[in-house]
Structure formats: structure tokens, C-alpha cells
Design an enzyme around this catalytic site. Sequence first.
Site, short mmCIF file in Angstrom:
data_model
loop_
_atom_site.label_atom_id
_atom_site.label_comp_id
_atom_site.label_asym_id
_atom_site.label_seq_id
_atom_site.Cartn_x
_atom_site.Cartn_y
_atom_site.Cartn_z
N GLU A 54 1.01 -1.52 0.06
CA GLU A 54 0.00 0.18 -0.32
C GLU A 54 0.58 1.36 0.08
O GLU A 54 1.65 1.61 0.79
CB GLU A 54 -0.95 0.14 0.99
CG GLU A 54 -2.01 0.80 1.13
CD GLU A 54 -3.01 0.87 2.40
OE1 GLU A 54 -3.84 -0.35 1.74
OE2 GLU A 54 -3.20 1.20 2.85
N LYS A 56 0.74 4.33 1.48
CA LYS A 56 -0.14 5.55 2.95
C LYS A 56 0.52 6.27 3.23
O LYS A 56 2.07 5.74 3.58
CB LYS A 56 -0.97 4.41 3.21
CG LYS A 56 -1.66 4.75 4.47
CD LYS A 56 -1.78 3.41 5.28
CE LYS A 56 -2.90 2.88 5.99
NZ LYS A 56 -3.40 2.55 7.49
N LYS A 116 -8.07 2.20 -3.22
CA LYS A 116 -8.31 2.38 -1.36
C LYS A 116 -9.24 3.35 -0.97
O LYS A 116 -8.20 5.26 -1.06
CB LYS A 116 -7.29 2.35 -0.26
CG LYS A 116 -7.86 1.03 0.88
CD LYS A 116 -6.84 0.25 1.55
CE LYS A 116 -7.74 -0.01 2.05
NZ LYS A 116 -6.31 0.27 3.36
N GLU A 165 -14.39 -5.29 2.88
CA GLU A 165 -14.61 -5.62 3.64
C GLU A 165 -14.98 -5.20 4.75
O GLU A 165 -16.10 -4.73 4.61
CB GLU A 165 -12.87 -4.28 3.79
CG GLU A 165 -12.61 -3.53 5.27
CD GLU A 165 -11.82 -3.01 5.31
OE1 GLU A 165 -10.41 -2.59 4.58
OE2 GLU A 165 -12.38 -1.90 6.03
N ASN A 186 -10.55 -6.55 7.93
CA ASN A 186 -9.98 -5.62 8.59
C ASN A 186 -9.68 -5.98 9.91
O ASN A 186 -10.42 -6.17 11.28
CB ASN A 186 -10.03 -5.10 8.27
CG ASN A 186 -9.11 -3.39 8.32
OD1 ASN A 186 -8.28 -4.03 9.07
ND2 ASN A 186 -9.35 -2.48 7.40
N GLU A 216 -6.37 -7.92 6.65
CA GLU A 216 -6.24 -7.08 5.97
C GLU A 216 -5.75 -6.04 7.33
O GLU A 216 -6.45 -6.05 8.48
CB GLU A 216 -7.41 -5.54 5.76
CG GLU A 216 -7.83 -6.11 4.48
CD GLU A 216 -9.08 -5.57 3.68
OE1 GLU A 216 -8.81 -3.86 4.60
OE2 GLU A 216 -9.88 -6.00 2.95
N SER A 217 -4.47 -5.42 7.20
CA SER A 217 -3.91 -4.68 8.40
C SER A 217 -3.73 -5.61 10.04
O SER A 217 -2.79 -6.94 10.31
CB SER A 217 -5.11 -3.89 9.24
OG SER A 217 -5.98 -2.84 8.70
#
Length: 268
Positions: A54, A56, A116, A165, A186, A216-217
Site C-alpha cells: 500500500e 499510504k 482504497k 472489507e 480488517n 488486512e492490517s
Amino acid sequence: MSVLEEIIAGVRLDLAERQARVPLDAVKEAARRQPVALDPMPVYRSPGVGVIAEVKRSSPSMGTLAAISDPASLARDYESGGAATISVLTEERRFGGTLADLRAVRAAVHIPVLRKDFVVTSYQLWEARAAGADLVLLIAAALDTNELICLVERAYSIGLTPLVEVHTAEEVARAVDAGANLIGVNARDLRTFEIDRGTFVDLAPLIPDGVVRVAESGVRGPHDVFEYAEAGADVVLVGEALVKGGNARASVADLVAAGTHPALKQRH
């Protein structure tokens, strides 16, 4: 008002400005001039665990993460490291991203690119395709059932692959019912922004076989990729650890290597 609700309120204000400036028909025409979208699913379904890397700059929970002056260069490093997809944050108020970042990344790499953002209308889907996106994030917590179904269907119809998500069992059920073939769990609760890696462990078994599971994360390094893989992840999405790590190419390569470790069971 939760942080998620505050973000979406800002997204709607910014969206209204863009819609007033650029009519939907113009965005659709720009989208139709784009090359056919790339399909990420064959790579996601292949052995090992794919990495979505990503771009970010910041986040509501962590503040400024990295001063990314050249998102295209960062994306090329990710691709060189073996990333399967590049995710680009395009929300400006809290994440410091823009559609210009997405266009720059699309022009720089040869792998699929994910927009995103906090998508609440089909206008944003057309925007994503017009900017060269191949995938788009749809957050179940930000959409009611009908909105989610409509946006999933519209995304497919214009060539985008929707990544839906989820954070709860109820959202998993809604994502499946909406026809999602790619579901991301997530670990970060968008209402509190706290991370619980156990969320993926709890929800992954509820996602049907045949649907690609994205964790995710919460990925801090190769060990977390390995643990997510053991819990059933086909793909991991990683942002903060990469932009803060210093050597993006090497960091992605380490995560990719962890996802293909021979000790992992081949679930495909």
C-alpha cells in the site's frame, strides 16, 4: 459520531465538489478509454500468499506515516519486491491521498492497482476505472445491504474487481450475499481504530471456499504473514509496515518469501 462516520461525511463533501466539477458522463467516457482492467484473481488463487502493498502517507490512528513525494517510485519498488497488487489510498482529509497518486501508480507498474477509499456511490467506481484502477475497496461497515449489493454489481459491470472489507460475522454474510469473490477481513476496527489480529482467525472460517480471503492490517513483518497464512489467508494487505520500513523493495520481498514458506500448508 464515530471516526468512520466523520470520514464518510468528509468524503461526501469532497465527492459533491468533484461531481459539480466533472459530470458523470465525462468520468464514464474517461473510464471507457482505459485499457481493459487487469484481473488479480488468478494470482490470488495461486499457491502461496500474495501481498498487496500500500501507498499510504497517513492514517487517523497513526498520523503521518511517511512523506511519499513520488508514489510511482514507491510502487515500482513494491512491484520489484514481488507484490501482487499495489493499493493506493485516495482519501485526502485523513489519509493524504489523491486520485493523482492512483494515476501515477497505474502508469508506473504492470500489476493490478487497487483504489482504497471510502466508496459510497457509483460515481467513485467510475472515477476509479477512469484513473486506471483494476480493483476497488468496498467497506461493508460504510454501506447498507442494498448499497453494497448495487456497488458490487456495478463494479463488476465496469470491469473492476471489488474487494469487500468486513469486520464482523454479519458483514461476512452480507459480503457473500452481495456476490463478493474477494473478501478482506480488517483487523483494525474502523470505529475505534484498534487492531485485533484475532478478528481474521475468527472470521476466515465463515468465508466460503472459493472466495479469496484477504487479511488486512496488523502485518508487522514476515511472522505475521506466516500466522495469517496458517489461519487461511490467501492474500495480505500491508501498508504501515512498508512505508515506515525504509527499504520498500526488500520489505515486500521478505513478506512474499514468508507467504511461500515450505512449512505452510498448500491450501489451494
